[in-house]
Write an enzyme that holds these catalytic residues in place. Sequence first.
Site, PDB file in Angstrom:
ATOM      1  N   HIS A  18       0.855  -1.186   0.000  1.00  0.00           N
ATOM      2  CA  HIS A  18       0.000   0.000   0.000  1.00  0.00           C
ATOM      3  C   HIS A  18       0.890   1.235   0.000  1.00  0.00           C
ATOM      4  O   HIS A  18       2.115   1.149  -0.058  1.00  0.00           O
ATOM      5  CB  HIS A  18      -1.016  -0.033   1.147  1.00  0.00           C
ATOM      6  CG  HIS A  18      -0.423  -0.002   2.523  1.00  0.00           C
ATOM      7  ND1 HIS A  18       0.241   1.084   3.031  1.00  0.00           N
ATOM      8  CD2 HIS A  18      -0.404  -0.939   3.502  1.00  0.00           C
ATOM      9  CE1 HIS A  18       0.629   0.831   4.259  1.00  0.00           C
ATOM     10  NE2 HIS A  18       0.262  -0.403   4.564  1.00  0.00           N
ATOM     11  N   HIS A  21       4.130   1.484   2.102  1.00  0.00           N
ATOM     12  CA  HIS A  21       5.291   0.743   1.596  1.00  0.00           C
ATOM     13  C   HIS A  21       5.867   1.436   0.370  1.00  0.00           C
ATOM     14  O   HIS A  21       7.083   1.540   0.195  1.00  0.00           O
ATOM     15  CB  HIS A  21       4.902  -0.685   1.187  1.00  0.00           C
ATOM     16  CG  HIS A  21       4.159  -1.433   2.250  1.00  0.00           C
ATOM     17  ND1 HIS A  21       2.976  -2.075   2.005  1.00  0.00           N
ATOM     18  CD2 HIS A  21       4.426  -1.622   3.556  1.00  0.00           C
ATOM     19  CE1 HIS A  21       2.542  -2.641   3.123  1.00  0.00           C
ATOM     20  NE2 HIS A  21       3.412  -2.377   4.078  1.00  0.00           N
ATOM     21  N   HIS A 147      -4.914  -5.374  21.770  1.00  0.00           N
ATOM     22  CA  HIS A 147      -6.057  -6.072  21.168  1.00  0.00           C
ATOM     23  C   HIS A 147      -7.262  -6.175  22.091  1.00  0.00           C
ATOM     24  O   HIS A 147      -8.341  -6.581  21.665  1.00  0.00           O
ATOM     25  CB  HIS A 147      -5.637  -7.488  20.753  1.00  0.00           C
ATOM     26  CG  HIS A 147      -4.602  -7.485  19.686  1.00  0.00           C
ATOM     27  ND1 HIS A 147      -3.256  -7.517  19.955  1.00  0.00           N
ATOM     28  CD2 HIS A 147      -4.721  -7.387  18.349  1.00  0.00           C
ATOM     29  CE1 HIS A 147      -2.593  -7.467  18.817  1.00  0.00           C
ATOM     30  NE2 HIS A 147      -3.449  -7.383  17.835  1.00  0.00           N
TER      31      HIS A 147
HETATM   32  N1  MSP Z   1       8.835  -6.236   8.524  1.00  0.00           N
HETATM   33  C1  MSP Z   1       8.948  -5.067   9.315  1.00  0.00           C
HETATM   34  C2  MSP Z   1      10.239  -4.348   9.032  1.00  0.00           C
HETATM   35  C3  MSP Z   1      11.466  -5.158   9.246  1.00  0.00           C
HETATM   36  S1  MSP Z   1      12.881  -4.287   8.773  1.00  0.00           S
HETATM   37  C4  MSP Z   1      14.129  -5.233   9.281  1.00  0.00           C
HETATM   38  C5  MSP Z   1       7.780  -4.127   9.012  1.00  0.00           C
HETATM   39  N2  MSP Z   1       7.131  -4.337   7.871  1.00  0.00           N
HETATM   40  S2  MSP Z   1       5.827  -3.514   7.364  1.00  0.00           S
HETATM   41  O1  MSP Z   1       5.496  -4.065   6.087  1.00  0.00           O
HETATM   42  O2  MSP Z   1       4.808  -3.570   8.341  1.00  0.00           O
HETATM   43  O3  MSP Z   1       6.213  -2.024   7.252  1.00  0.00           O
HETATM   44  C6  MSP Z   1       7.288  -1.624   6.527  1.00  0.00           C
HETATM   45  C7  MSP Z   1       7.404  -0.135   6.488  1.00  0.00           C
HETATM   46  O4  MSP Z   1       6.266   0.498   5.910  1.00  0.00           O
HETATM   47  C8  MSP Z   1       7.605   0.502   7.854  1.00  0.00           C
HETATM   48  O5  MSP Z   1       8.697   1.361   7.772  1.00  0.00           O
HETATM   49  C9  MSP Z   1       6.347   1.267   8.075  1.00  0.00           C
HETATM   50  O6  MSP Z   1       6.543   2.398   8.852  1.00  0.00           O
HETATM   51  C10 MSP Z   1       5.982   1.648   6.646  1.00  0.00           C
HETATM   52  N3  MSP Z   1       4.613   2.030   6.590  1.00  0.00           N
HETATM   53  C11 MSP Z   1       3.525   1.231   6.777  1.00  0.00           C
HETATM   54  N4  MSP Z   1       2.415   2.033   6.772  1.00  0.00           N
HETATM   55  C12 MSP Z   1       2.764   3.343   6.614  1.00  0.00           C
HETATM   56  C13 MSP Z   1       2.086   4.555   6.346  1.00  0.00           C
HETATM   57  N5  MSP Z   1       0.783   4.656   6.411  1.00  0.00           N
HETATM   58  N6  MSP Z   1       2.833   5.642   5.997  1.00  0.00           N
HETATM   59  C14 MSP Z   1       4.167   5.577   5.803  1.00  0.00           C
HETATM   60  N7  MSP Z   1       4.829   4.451   6.037  1.00  0.00           N
HETATM   61  C15 MSP Z   1       4.216   3.394   6.727  1.00  0.00           C
HETATM   62  O7  MSP Z   1       7.534  -3.253   9.815  1.00  0.00           O
END
Ligand code: MSP
Length: 686
Positions: A18, A21, A147
């Site tokens: 999304h 990411h 939760h």
């Molecule tokens: N798997 C772990 C990271 C491990 S790194 C060794 C993780 N994954 S995640 O898929 O949940 O998130 C990855 C990244 O996406 C994080 O940096 C998170 O902050 C970012 N984002 C997820 N939702 C977000 C927003 N709404 N806005 C901006 N970035 C955010 O955490």
Amino acid sequence: MSTFYLTTPIYYVNGLPHIGHIYTTVVADTIARYRRLRGDDVFFLTGTDEHGQNIERAAAARGMTPRELADSIVAAFQEMWRRTGMSHDDFVRTTEERHALGVAEMVRRIEAAGDLYIGRHEGWYCASCESFYTEKELLPGNRCPVHESATEWQSEENVYFRLSAYQERLLELYRDNRGFVQPRTRLNEVRSFVESGLRDLSVSRAGLGWGIPFPGRPGQTVYVWLDALTNYISALGFGREGEEAARYRRFWEGGDVRLHLVGKDILRFHAVYWPAFLMSAGLPLPTTVWAHGWWLRDQRKVSKSTGNLVRPDELIERFGTDALRYFLLREMIFGQDSQFSDEGFVDRYNSDLANDLGNTASRVVTLARSAFDGKTPPVSCDDNPLIAAAAEAVAGYHAAMEELAFQRALESLWRLLAETNGYLVEREPWKLIKSEGPSERVARILYNGLEAVRIVATALLPVMPELAPRVLATVGTPEPPERFDGPGGLEWGGTAAGTLLPAPEPLFPRIDKEAYLAAESPDSVAADTRPQARRAGGADSGEGPPQDRAPAGRGAGTAPLEKTGGGQARATARAEEGDGMINIDRFFETELRVATVTAAEPVPKSNKLLKLTVDLGGESRQVVAGIAKEYAPETLVGKQVVVVANLEPATLMGVESQGMVLAASVDGAPVLLHPGREVPAGSRVR
Ligand code: MSP
């Protein structure tokens, strides 16, 4: 030449990509492209985080193996990165053998340093968080603070890491902070977490099937964050020999810049645990951990669990990847939270891209083509006010890019566009062409206009890798430069005099804002627009907008920062930061049952509502459903439907509804759900 290693977090594989990411990856890609154009030796890594209980459960809930789930989500991420033009050099999966080798070597080194011991892990455990809580942290009734579901007392033997032993060294790292934590405003929260006292960290789990086996500890797997963080070096070849570890030596051990980009919710793992693991293993630390803010929609973090997703596919399809990239970088002050709104997107696109960039480029090209026979003017010009303006814009751009202040970098370029427009308006070349024809004065003015746009488009190459080259071609530079400081780079004078100017193509067609916003109700971009089961009764009367299409933003506050559970905040972060899965217990909080309709009649004065009397297996209920337009009451009697049996009663048009009937929403119209064959009334649906 410096080496420049940069990474995105590795993404969980329990949901599709999304905007959150995409944002981190766009930022990383922009930095990577910028550094390459500066002549650095760049390595840009992204990948996926595939182990852990949450993934195991998400897979089970879909009737898949964790591996199958991971493979399908990884394919979606890779496809998204292909569509959005990411230029990563590698994509690491934590299920790869090369990663397992790196993790094994990491554990071996930490063990050799004497930092591992066996301890008993006891406490109140929330399975959804994969985290222990202290009594103080729990809600009344020993419920999970995230939760709100019941926790269990658990006691298991685990391998512990002596995190507490690194407290002082970590504080020292932050003290002579040479930019280890960025932006600096985030340093305090990290420092005070460490100052408040670090407890040793359990780095293994018992009885978890889906993980890397803990070396030398049968039955235990490696703690998910120790596993995940190690990707940053395992992908480079750490844990292997000779040539296979060459990248590790070049970009990590002997590298100049080692930059991790992360969201603010996972800063602690990168700025506390990761350097402590590396210190213990005797390895170099990252040079910088850069934490950005969240994209919010209606004040809530964009995430799967809040259901306010911005589905990037539609934006990309309509406006192209580069418009989205530009918007994300221009709109967010890197480090702070930003609001995503469709209106903001359209306004930004129209004013900056369609108007400032697109119109300026096509205006000057059209004039030059008409005056100089379809070519760039035959003379160049090295004495005019735009030269200084361009030098200033480029200096401002570089300074901002070095600090990852993308917004300022773009503003600096847009100042040059404004100056260019002012310059043209003042000199009115369109009038001069009429009065003096293709004079030298006209040639110089138009050359300067083309050259200024060329410089802006060149500087935009990292931000808009697809469209910036097309803008360049439009202004007479068909080949983008390899480097900013080389020929055709950011120095004034790169436009060749007297070369062919193709007819300008409309690169940024204006969006008709009203039509777009009218067609795009907030949810049609925000939510998954596939037909979905929707409530056909209960509180959704069918008289107003159905609830699943009502605008989001039901008064929720800004998404909170993560809390920790006994030093193991991963799962808390996971839940809050929105990998979007609910656990099975939460699902079962909704009581779905089959009911047989025993009577049905219209609700007086309503053309949408029917009052149904249903048998729930010995219990009769009255349920109001917004299905009158699609279903005649008499056709429903005797039919079996699915109802939410534990919904608070609601009064709709003066009639009490004691539940809700489920229906699929197909083009906005309800289609009732029935069991595949007749079943006893009251049967649970699960
Ligand atoms: N798997 C772990 C990271 C491990 S790194 C060794 C993780 N994954 S995640 O898929 O949940 O998130 C990855 C990244 O996406 C994080 O940096 C998170 O902050 C970012 N984002 C997820 N939702 C977000 C927003 N709404 N806005 C901006 N970035 C955010 O955490």
